[in-house]
Structure formats: structure tokens, C-alpha cells
Design an enzyme around this catalytic site. Sequence first.
Site, PDB file in Angstrom:
ATOM      1  N   GLU A 286      -1.927  13.927  -3.948  1.00 51.52           N
ATOM      2  CA  GLU A 286      -0.652  14.530  -3.569  1.00 51.52           C
ATOM      3  C   GLU A 286      -0.030  13.722  -2.449  1.00 51.52           C
ATOM      4  O   GLU A 286      -0.742  13.071  -1.672  1.00 51.52           O
ATOM      5  CB  GLU A 286      -0.849  15.958  -3.035  1.00 51.52           C
ATOM      6  CG  GLU A 286      -1.417  16.939  -4.015  1.00 51.52           C
ATOM      7  CD  GLU A 286      -1.646  18.286  -3.350  1.00 51.52           C
ATOM      8  OE1 GLU A 286      -0.641  18.922  -2.933  1.00 51.52           O
ATOM      9  OE2 GLU A 286      -2.810  18.691  -3.246  1.00 51.52           O
TER      10      GLU A 286
ATOM     11  N   GLU B  61       0.824  -1.212   0.000  1.00 49.70           N
ATOM     12  CA  GLU B  61       0.000   0.000   0.000  1.00 49.70           C
ATOM     13  C   GLU B  61       0.857   1.261   0.000  1.00 49.70           C
ATOM     14  O   GLU B  61       0.540   2.233  -0.690  1.00 49.70           O
ATOM     15  CB  GLU B  61      -0.960   0.000   1.195  1.00 49.70           C
ATOM     16  CG  GLU B  61      -2.153  -0.915   1.031  1.00 49.70           C
ATOM     17  CD  GLU B  61      -3.153  -0.415   0.002  1.00 49.70           C
ATOM     18  OE1 GLU B  61      -3.112   0.782  -0.383  1.00 49.70           O
ATOM     19  OE2 GLU B  61      -4.003  -1.214  -0.426  1.00 49.70           O
TER      20      GLU B  61
END
Length: 141
Positions: A101, A52
Amino acid sequence: MSRPLVAVGSVIFRKDRVLLVRRAHPPNADKWAIPGGKVEFGETLREAVKRETLEETGLEVEPRVLMAIIEVFREGYHYVILDFISEEIGGNLRPSSDAKEVKFYSREELDQLDLTSTTREMLERFWQGERMPFMITEISK
């Protein structure tokens, strides 16, 4: 849903700064949080943290210490999230399809961000010196 979903998070520090991602998708779209996501069937927690983190941030990590156990109950779902302090060991910082972001922020800069409530609470408790691992429960209606 009849069972909780298991997820992991990766808390990465560079000196006095922590890495956050701005989520691209619901349920926390446009909010800042630590990188992480659901554990896949047959995957260890360690493998899930590594995968992840790499997928969302481009960084390779090694999970080191369990920081917090977070339960989130929200309209129709129940997450159990295990957040680990992870050591950065490689890669190149960049956002992925799940993150708009990615950036390291100081503690002072967090006040200017729209953080998820559990991320804010977890980081504040850590910086205040609370003993780990600690538990956080969020119940939203």
C-alpha cells in the site's frame, strides 16, 4: 556480508501529510516506511531516489535536501541509508511489487501505524525541528 549496503529514501510531503509505503517483503514486511531501496552499481544517489520512488509509489520526484543518515545493523547485514526530502513533480500514486500500500498520512495518524523504528524516529525528530541532516543508528540482534 563484508561491506555495508547503500540505500536511499524519499520523504515526500503534501502539506502536513507524509507518504508511506507498507512493505511487501522482508526485512520489514508489513511495516510502514518511507519509499526507497538500494542504490545500484554506477547509479547516482539522485538517480536512485528517483528510480526507487517511481518503482514503489508511481510518483516522479526530485530529491532536494538530505534529511537523515540512517545506519541499520541487523542479523547479517549493515545498511547505510540516505533519506532525502523530495519534491513531487508528477506521476500517479499507486503501490508496486515492493509495496502493498501507499498512502499519505498526517502526523497524528502515524500513532496508529506499525512504522519501522527508524522511520518513526526520523519523522518525529524532523517535526520537533531538529536540524538536518541528523543521524540515526539502529542495532538489532
